[in-house]
Design a protein around this motif. Structure first.
Motif, PDB file in Angstrom:
ATOM      1  N   LYS A 134      34.398  33.604  29.985  1.00 17.37           N
ATOM      2  CA  LYS A 134      35.524  33.926  30.871  1.00 17.37           C
ATOM      3  C   LYS A 134      35.136  33.688  32.328  1.00 17.37           C
ATOM      4  O   LYS A 134      33.969  33.851  32.710  1.00 17.37           O
ATOM      5  CB  LYS A 134      35.946  35.392  30.718  1.00 17.37           C
ATOM      6  CG  LYS A 134      36.312  35.784  29.294  1.00 17.37           C
ATOM      7  CD  LYS A 134      37.617  35.158  28.860  1.00 17.37           C
ATOM      8  CE  LYS A 134      38.027  35.613  27.471  1.00 17.37           C
ATOM      9  NZ  LYS A 134      39.115  34.796  26.913  1.00 17.37           N
TER      10      LYS A 134
ATOM     11  N   ALA B 257      30.834  37.135  31.771  1.00 17.69           N
ATOM     12  CA  ALA B 257      31.762  36.336  32.576  1.00 17.69           C
ATOM     13  C   ALA B 257      31.024  35.624  33.708  1.00 17.69           C
ATOM     14  O   ALA B 257      29.957  36.060  34.135  1.00 17.69           O
ATOM     15  CB  ALA B 257      32.853  37.232  33.166  1.00 17.69           C
TER      16      ALA B 257
ATOM     17  N   LYS C 259      39.222  27.161  35.053  1.00 17.19           N
ATOM     18  CA  LYS C 259      40.408  28.001  35.263  1.00 17.19           C
ATOM     19  C   LYS C 259      40.068  29.477  35.138  1.00 17.19           C
ATOM     20  O   LYS C 259      39.133  29.851  34.426  1.00 17.19           O
ATOM     21  CB  LYS C 259      41.501  27.592  34.276  1.00 17.19           C
ATOM     22  CG  LYS C 259      42.149  26.257  34.632  1.00 17.19           C
ATOM     23  CD  LYS C 259      43.470  26.045  33.920  1.00 17.19           C
ATOM     24  CE  LYS C 259      44.193  24.810  34.422  1.00 17.19           C
ATOM     25  NZ  LYS C 259      44.940  25.024  35.678  1.00 17.19           N
TER      26      LYS C 259
ATOM     27  N   ASP D  22      40.385  33.208  33.974  1.00 16.43           N
ATOM     28  CA  ASP D  22      40.914  34.109  32.937  1.00 16.43           C
ATOM     29  C   ASP D  22      41.287  35.448  33.557  1.00 16.43           C
ATOM     30  O   ASP D  22      42.139  36.161  33.037  1.00 16.43           O
ATOM     31  CB  ASP D  22      39.846  34.328  31.854  1.00 16.43           C
ATOM     32  CG  ASP D  22      39.422  33.010  31.232  1.00 16.43           C
ATOM     33  OD1 ASP D  22      40.178  32.488  30.405  1.00 16.43           O
ATOM     34  OD2 ASP D  22      38.344  32.480  31.611  1.00 16.43           O
TER      35      ASP D  22
ATOM     36  N   LEU E  84      45.343  29.606  36.712  1.00 13.82           N
ATOM     37  CA  LEU E  84      45.131  30.545  35.604  1.00 13.82           C
ATOM     38  C   LEU E  84      44.983  29.810  34.283  1.00 13.82           C
ATOM     39  O   LEU E  84      45.657  28.804  34.031  1.00 13.82           O
ATOM     40  CB  LEU E  84      46.295  31.539  35.515  1.00 13.82           C
ATOM     41  CG  LEU E  84      46.477  32.477  36.710  1.00 13.82           C
ATOM     42  CD1 LEU E  84      47.695  33.376  36.486  1.00 13.82           C
ATOM     43  CD2 LEU E  84      45.226  33.320  36.943  1.00 13.82           C
ATOM     44  N   ASN E  85      44.156  30.362  33.448  1.00 15.26           N
ATOM     45  CA  ASN E  85      43.977  29.852  32.095  1.00 15.26           C
ATOM     46  C   ASN E  85      45.056  30.492  31.224  1.00 15.26           C
ATOM     47  O   ASN E  85      44.981  31.677  30.909  1.00 15.26           O
ATOM     48  CB  ASN E  85      42.571  30.240  31.614  1.00 15.26           C
ATOM     49  CG  ASN E  85      42.157  29.470  30.387  1.00 15.26           C
ATOM     50  OD1 ASN E  85      42.841  28.531  29.974  1.00 15.26           O
ATOM     51  ND2 ASN E  85      41.049  29.870  29.796  1.00 15.26           N
TER      52      ASN E  85
ATOM     53  N   GLY F 131      47.037  34.076  28.315  1.00 14.50           N
ATOM     54  CA  GLY F 131      45.951  35.037  28.136  1.00 14.50           C
ATOM     55  C   GLY F 131      45.288  35.497  29.417  1.00 14.50           C
ATOM     56  O   GLY F 131      44.342  36.278  29.362  1.00 14.50           O
ATOM     57  N   ALA F 132      45.768  35.009  30.575  1.00 10.60           N
ATOM     58  CA  ALA F 132      45.124  35.435  31.825  1.00 10.60           C
ATOM     59  C   ALA F 132      45.496  36.884  32.155  1.00 10.60           C
ATOM     60  O   ALA F 132      46.573  37.360  31.799  1.00 10.60           O
ATOM     61  CB  ALA F 132      45.542  34.517  32.969  1.00 10.60           C
ATOM     62  N   SER F 133      44.571  37.531  32.837  1.00  8.53           N
ATOM     63  CA  SER F 133      44.771  38.938  33.183  1.00  8.53           C
ATOM     64  C   SER F 133      44.573  39.134  34.682  1.00  8.53           C
ATOM     65  O   SER F 133      43.547  38.749  35.235  1.00  8.53           O
ATOM     66  CB  SER F 133      43.740  39.771  32.399  1.00  8.53           C
ATOM     67  OG  SER F 133      43.898  41.131  32.690  1.00  8.53           O
TER      68      SER F 133
ATOM     69  N   CYS G  72      41.107  43.777  30.933  1.00 11.43           N
ATOM     70  CA  CYS G  72      40.963  42.318  30.841  1.00 11.43           C
ATOM     71  C   CYS G  72      40.478  41.832  29.485  1.00 11.43           C
ATOM     72  O   CYS G  72      40.589  40.643  29.183  1.00 11.43           O
ATOM     73  CB  CYS G  72      39.975  41.819  31.899  1.00 11.43           C
ATOM     74  SG  CYS G  72      40.578  42.059  33.556  1.00 11.43           S
TER      75      CYS G  72
ATOM     76  N   GLN H 247      45.007  43.807  25.368  1.00 13.68           N
ATOM     77  CA  GLN H 247      45.875  42.619  25.390  1.00 13.68           C
ATOM     78  C   GLN H 247      47.373  42.893  25.243  1.00 13.68           C
ATOM     79  O   GLN H 247      48.171  41.975  25.416  1.00 13.68           O
ATOM     80  CB  GLN H 247      45.408  41.596  24.355  1.00 13.68           C
ATOM     81  CG  GLN H 247      45.532  42.038  22.921  1.00 13.68           C
ATOM     82  CD  GLN H 247      44.863  41.055  21.953  1.00 13.68           C
ATOM     83  OE1 GLN H 247      44.376  40.009  22.369  1.00 13.68           O
ATOM     84  NE2 GLN H 247      44.832  41.409  20.687  1.00 13.68           N
TER      85      GLN H 247
END
Ligand code: HXC
Length: 269
Positions: free
Chosen positions: A17, A41, A95, A97, A141-142, A145-147, A241, A246
């Motif tokens: 990430k 990450a 990108k 996450d 953003l990816n 699923g991005a947070s 995250c 989710q």
């Protein structure tokens, strides 16, 4: 309640990430950056001061036994500078996450003790800065699923003397993040907030509670009877995250030892 033990864990929960963290060069946000890095990450931290950013990245690498934390410099009030820093980070790390808007301005002053420019400075750093980061960051953003997380504060929901600027800015952040959660949810973007209570070793608390007496008063008003730690805010960010969070969007998580819910009505010591 005595001090809680600090959790020291490593895992690959966030392996692969990428996290972009504004205000990540010190305080709570640096704590989040370290937590994320320890969990796998790759992070980019953004601050106003290049030397401070460089030191923060080096500290993240040293404390987590990793290398590659990226230091970036921009004033969040400058949209073009934010865009440039983000393009830089995305080119290097990929990108995002995770995107955290953690920068905050604060000084205690009565409304009559601050100029219009002083009020505006905090609105610009906190609220406009959060918009700039999320708006400019969206293209990097990816998805899905991005947070996204905005760091807010209890002043957003509790009028607080000497904090008119912060109250107004943080209230704006709360409604902004909830609106973006609705607009961007269908794209697979979650947008949440963390509202930290008093956290030890931060510039904010040094300004807001500069004496041992004030510190004791704040701790006495907290049901858990202590300040929080930066890693505890990091853990809350990890929760929001990670896959554990989710299905959570548009929410604001209080991480404050119960300070907000007690709101000055804690049990006597
Ligand atoms: C009155 C003040 C002031 C003070 C600055 N100003 N400090 N006015 N009382 N104590 C005024 C200045 O005179 C100026 O107005 C205007 O604010 C902008 O100041 P500048 O120095 O020109 O701007 P800038 O450097 O961009 O911003 C200053 C700052 C910022 C907003 C004070 O440096 C800052 O906030 N730094 C602290 C960061 C920090 O502590 N972050 C953690 C926040 S913790 P004039 O009219 O003279 O131009 C947090 C949550 C706490 O937010 C929650 C705990 C529970």
């Amino acid at each position: 309640m005595t001090d809680a033990a600090q959790t020291t864990f490593r895992s690959d929960l966030l392996a692969g990430k990428v996290a972009f963290i504004s205000g990540g060069t010190s305080g709570i946000n640096l704590g989040i950056a370290k937590r994320f890095t320890a969990l796998g990450a790759r992070v980019a931290v953004l601050g106003r001061d290049p030397e401070k950013a460089r030191r923060a990245a080096a500290e993240i690498d040293a404390e987590t036994g990793t290398e590659g934390a990226m230091a970036l410099t921009a004033d969040v009030r400058d949209y073009a500078a934010v865009e440039a820093a983000m393009a830089n980070a995305a080119a290097e790390l990929g990108k995002f996450d995770i995107l955290i808007a953690g920068q905050a301005g604060n000084f205690p002053a009565l409304a009559l003790g601050m100029s219009a420019n002083a009020f505006k400075a905090v609105i610009d750093i906190d609220l406009i800065g959060t918009f700039n980061l999320f708006r400019a960051g969206h293209q990097h953003l990816n998805l899905p699923g991005a947070s996204l997380i905005a760091i807010t504060a209890g002043q957003a929901v509790r009028p607080t003397p000497m904090q008119a600027h912060v109250c107004a800015a943080k209230a704006g952040i709360n409604i902004l993040l909830k609106t973006l959660a609705i607009e961007w949810g269908p794209m697979g973007v979650r947008v949440n907030g963390i509202s930290p209570g008093p956290i030890e070793g931060t510039e904010g608390m040094a300004r807001l509670a500069p004496t041992p007496e004030m510190e004791a008063m704040i701790k006495g008003g907290a049901p858990l009877r202590r300040y929080g730690r930066k890693d505890e805010i990091g853990d809350a960010a990890v929760y929001l995250c990670s896959p554990a969070g989710q299905y959570i969007t548009g929410t604001i998580l209080d991480v404050d030892g119960g300070t907000g819910v007690a709101n000055g009505r804690s049990m006597p010591s």
